[in-house]
Design an enzyme around this catalytic site. Sequence first.
Site, PDB file in Angstrom:
ATOM      1  NE  ARG A  24      -2.537  -3.858  -3.389  1.00  0.00           N
ATOM      2  CZ  ARG A  24      -2.246  -3.232  -2.245  1.00  0.00           C
ATOM      3  NH1 ARG A  24      -2.615  -1.976  -2.090  1.00  0.00           N
ATOM      4  NH2 ARG A  24      -1.604  -3.849  -1.273  1.00  0.00           N
TER       5      ARG A  24
ATOM      6  CB  CYS B   8      -0.945   0.012   1.195  1.00  0.00           C
ATOM      7  SG  CYS B   8      -2.152  -1.321   1.169  1.00  0.00           S
TER       8      CYS B   8
END
Length: 151
Positions: free
Chosen positions: A111, A43
């Site tokens: 994600r 991330c």
Amino acid sequence: MAKVGDTAPDFELDGTEGRFKLSDHRGERVVLLFYPGDFTPVCTKQFCSYAERSDDFGTLDAAVVGISAQSVARHREFQSANAIPVPLLADADKTVAKAYGVTQPVFGTRRAVVIVDESGRIAYRHVHMLGLDFQTVDELREALASLPTPA
């Protein structure tokens, strides 16, 4: 699970730039960047890549927001530490992630990229299988360019 062609589930979340309500953005495209967590390795790499190309990111023809389960305070820390150029929204109970079908048992939020078109429909959806990669600024631009032009 919300699919391409479905009306996008509306939501309202607190974020680093105040309250965000999806339906307030009708008439424009919205890119929802779902991600597992602030300060995690992939991330951080993802959002730092956006920060490195913030000029290009700013030219995307859409409102762009990141969504994960951390608090607004944690999002602010993450955003400040990495010069992240998009608002980050706090989906603490994962209600929005669940509505979009992007949750998983171990890691919580997966994600994923979901693009909502001007009429409020899901026009694009990409869920990363392992979450070890992410869509670049160029891939987001290509995804937006691949959508039909509004009538």
